[in-house]
Design an enzyme around this catalytic site. Structure first.
Site, PDB file in Angstrom:
ATOM      1  N   ASP A 279      -2.659 -16.971   5.468  1.00 27.70           N
ATOM      2  CA  ASP A 279      -3.793 -17.754   4.966  1.00 27.70           C
ATOM      3  C   ASP A 279      -4.338 -18.679   6.054  1.00 27.70           C
ATOM      4  O   ASP A 279      -5.557 -18.809   6.234  1.00 27.70           O
ATOM      5  CB  ASP A 279      -3.433 -18.533   3.696  1.00 27.70           C
ATOM      6  CG  ASP A 279      -2.018 -19.083   3.690  1.00 27.70           C
ATOM      7  OD1 ASP A 279      -1.224 -18.675   4.558  1.00 27.70           O
ATOM      8  OD2 ASP A 279      -1.696 -19.920   2.844  1.00 27.70           O
TER       9      ASP A 279
ATOM     10  N   ASP B 207      -5.462  -4.949   6.531  1.00 27.69           N
ATOM     11  CA  ASP B 207      -6.672  -4.423   5.908  1.00 27.69           C
ATOM     12  C   ASP B 207      -7.688  -5.552   5.720  1.00 27.69           C
ATOM     13  O   ASP B 207      -8.864  -5.451   6.094  1.00 27.69           O
ATOM     14  CB  ASP B 207      -6.279  -3.804   4.553  1.00 27.69           C
ATOM     15  CG  ASP B 207      -7.420  -3.064   3.895  1.00 27.69           C
ATOM     16  OD1 ASP B 207      -8.401  -2.751   4.590  1.00 27.69           O
ATOM     17  OD2 ASP B 207      -7.328  -2.800   2.686  1.00 27.69           O
TER      18      ASP B 207
ATOM     19  N   LYS C  11       3.753 -13.794   5.728  1.00 25.18           N
ATOM     20  CA  LYS C  11       3.781 -14.773   4.635  1.00 25.18           C
ATOM     21  C   LYS C  11       5.251 -15.037   4.301  1.00 25.18           C
ATOM     22  O   LYS C  11       5.664 -15.025   3.125  1.00 25.18           O
ATOM     23  CB  LYS C  11       3.001 -14.208   3.426  1.00 25.18           C
ATOM     24  CG  LYS C  11       2.769 -15.194   2.323  1.00 25.18           C
ATOM     25  CD  LYS C  11       1.744 -16.265   2.649  1.00 25.18           C
ATOM     26  CE  LYS C  11       1.630 -17.265   1.526  1.00 25.18           C
ATOM     27  NZ  LYS C  11       0.772 -18.421   1.846  1.00 25.18           N
TER      28      LYS C  11
ATOM     29  N   TYR D 179       0.808  -1.214   0.000  1.00 22.95           N
ATOM     30  CA  TYR D 179       0.000   0.000   0.000  1.00 22.95           C
ATOM     31  C   TYR D 179       0.844   1.269   0.000  1.00 22.95           C
ATOM     32  O   TYR D 179       0.307   2.371  -0.039  1.00 22.95           O
ATOM     33  CB  TYR D 179      -0.960   0.015   1.192  1.00 22.95           C
ATOM     34  CG  TYR D 179      -2.095  -0.981   1.102  1.00 22.95           C
ATOM     35  CD1 TYR D 179      -2.105  -2.002   0.161  1.00 22.95           C
ATOM     36  CD2 TYR D 179      -3.169  -0.904   1.972  1.00 22.95           C
ATOM     37  CE1 TYR D 179      -3.137  -2.915   0.099  1.00 22.95           C
ATOM     38  CE2 TYR D 179      -4.211  -1.811   1.915  1.00 22.95           C
ATOM     39  CZ  TYR D 179      -4.198  -2.818   0.981  1.00 22.95           C
ATOM     40  OH  TYR D 179      -5.228  -3.718   0.925  1.00 22.95           O
TER      41      TYR D 179
END
Ligand code: NAI
Length: 357
Positions: free
Chosen positions: A224, A248, A190, A138
């Site tokens: 995930d 987010d 991740k 972002y």
């Protein structure tokens, strides 16, 4: 109201009046802000409001979406309550929300997810997502690469993760946990795939966690798997700290667990300023009809009261809100009723009781 004199009342004494910038916002913003201000006044919150404009309302009245007077006011008060601001799609100006975050370096976005609605899918959820607010994908560092006759053959975006930014957000999460009596910080990443960027975030996170060993528990999880675990068993989480985009997405997921965006407040915090807001937008489809649910902005105002040290007033308002929702009083259309925004506000005010401190 910008020109009111600010007095030196930001101290720890009992009779403090806090100067706070108010941006009522666009769309449903003015309607929900009015009701929230009525509730705060009825609760005796010692606040002197400095009303400013931003977004489409500012564009229409003073010709620019983020006027200098609004920035100056927040610079002076260091605290703002902000209604939702419309970002027109495809037209001129960039998101004022993003501009405010950048201007004041509001690096931490804190979004508590607490079940208040009796009919929510998951009763008793009480977790907090701490999202890094300035880095990651972002940061908006992206471009196209042309090939042959196609100028947009490839699009590339940079996931910016810095040691500095990672350290300050993870440290913030641990300090938040200590200050709010939370037992566990879970770092979400991740790093199994994005070994450099997410790997750095995880590495720094583990270093910071070591400083808090014995005081706050720590674990880390892949994003995930976290999404699935949040749906299967949200009760295992306490404070989640994560980078910008994962935060987010996961904070909207968490809002879904507790009844939707209508119950989700957010705090944007930095060294120089704090801006409190509802997570939802300006709801143009119902704007002007007086039927919006003011709960998110009211919860945001409670976070603001906590930040100002007015914790007992915040607790009284939360208790009154909880009673209103438990009794199903004055439900607005989004939660299955027919009440108007102002009626919901009156129901909360009727349920305000004496000091719980
Ligand atoms: P939205 O959150 O405004 O609306 C989505 C749906 O939820 C609509 O059906 C709306 O009626 C409903 N809704 C939202 N808040 C509600 C409330 N308090 N009570 C009852 N129903 C409510 O999202 P949308 O339509 O995507 O965005 C509208 C505008 O808001 C856009 O210009 C967007 O950029 C802006 N926006 C601003 C935000 C902010 O200022 N922090 C955050 C999100 C969107």
């Amino acid at each position: 109201m910008h020109n009111e004199t600010f007095d030196e009342t930001h101290d720890e004494t009992d009779d403090v009046t806090h100067d706070v910038t108010l941006l009522p916002g666009d769309g449903i913003g003015p309607e929900i802000s009015r009701t929230v201000l009525d509730i705060l006044e009825a609760a005796g919150a010692p606040i002197r409001w400095h009303e400013c404009v931003g977004g489409v309302t500012a564009l229409e009245t003073v010709g620019e979406p983020l006027p200098q007077a609004t920035l100056d006011s927040i610079e002076t008060t260091a605290v703002a309550l902000k209604g939702p601001l419309t970002t027109p799609i495809g037209s001129g100006f960039r998101s004022v929300n993003v501009a405010l975050r950048k201007h004041f370096d509001l690096f931490a976005n804190v979004r508590p997810a607490l079940t208040l609605l009796p009919s929510a899918r998951y009763p008793g959820v009480d977790l907090v997502i701490v999202r890094e607010n300035t880095e990651g994908l972002y940061a908006g560092i992206e471009h196209f690469i042309g090939m042959e006759n196609d100028p947009r053959a490839v699009a590339e975006s940079v996931m910016l993760i810095t040691r500095y930014g990672s350290r300050r957000i993870v440290r913030f999460a641990f300090e938040y946990a200590l200050a709010h009596g939370r037992r566990l910080v879970t770092l979400v990443h991740k790093a199994n795939i994005l070994k450099y960027t997410q790997g750095l975030f995880l590495e720094v996170g583990r270093q910071v966690a070591a400083e808090y060993e014995g005081r706050v528990e720590f674990d880390d999880r892949i994003v995930d798997a976290t999404a699935m675990q949040l749906v299967l068993d949200p009760y295992q989480f306490d404070v989640i700290v994560t980078e910008n985009m994962f935060g987010d997405i996961l904070s909207d997921l968490a809002a879904g667990l507790i009844g939707g965006l209508g119950f989700a407040p957010g705090a944007n915090l930095g060294e120089r300023a704090a801006i409190f807001e509802a997570v939802h937008g300006s709801a143009p489809d119902i704007a002007g009809r007086g039927i919006a649910n003011p709960t998110s902005l009211l919860l945001a105002s409670c976070l603001m009261l906590d930040h100002l040290g007015e914790t007992s007033t915040a607790a009284r308002i939360r208790a009154a809100l909880r009673r209103t929702l438990d009794e199903g009083a004055a439900r607005t259309p989004d939660i299955g009723g027919t009440a108007r925004t102002a009626e919901f506000g009156e129901a909360v005010i009727e349920r305000l009781e004496g000091d719980t401190a």
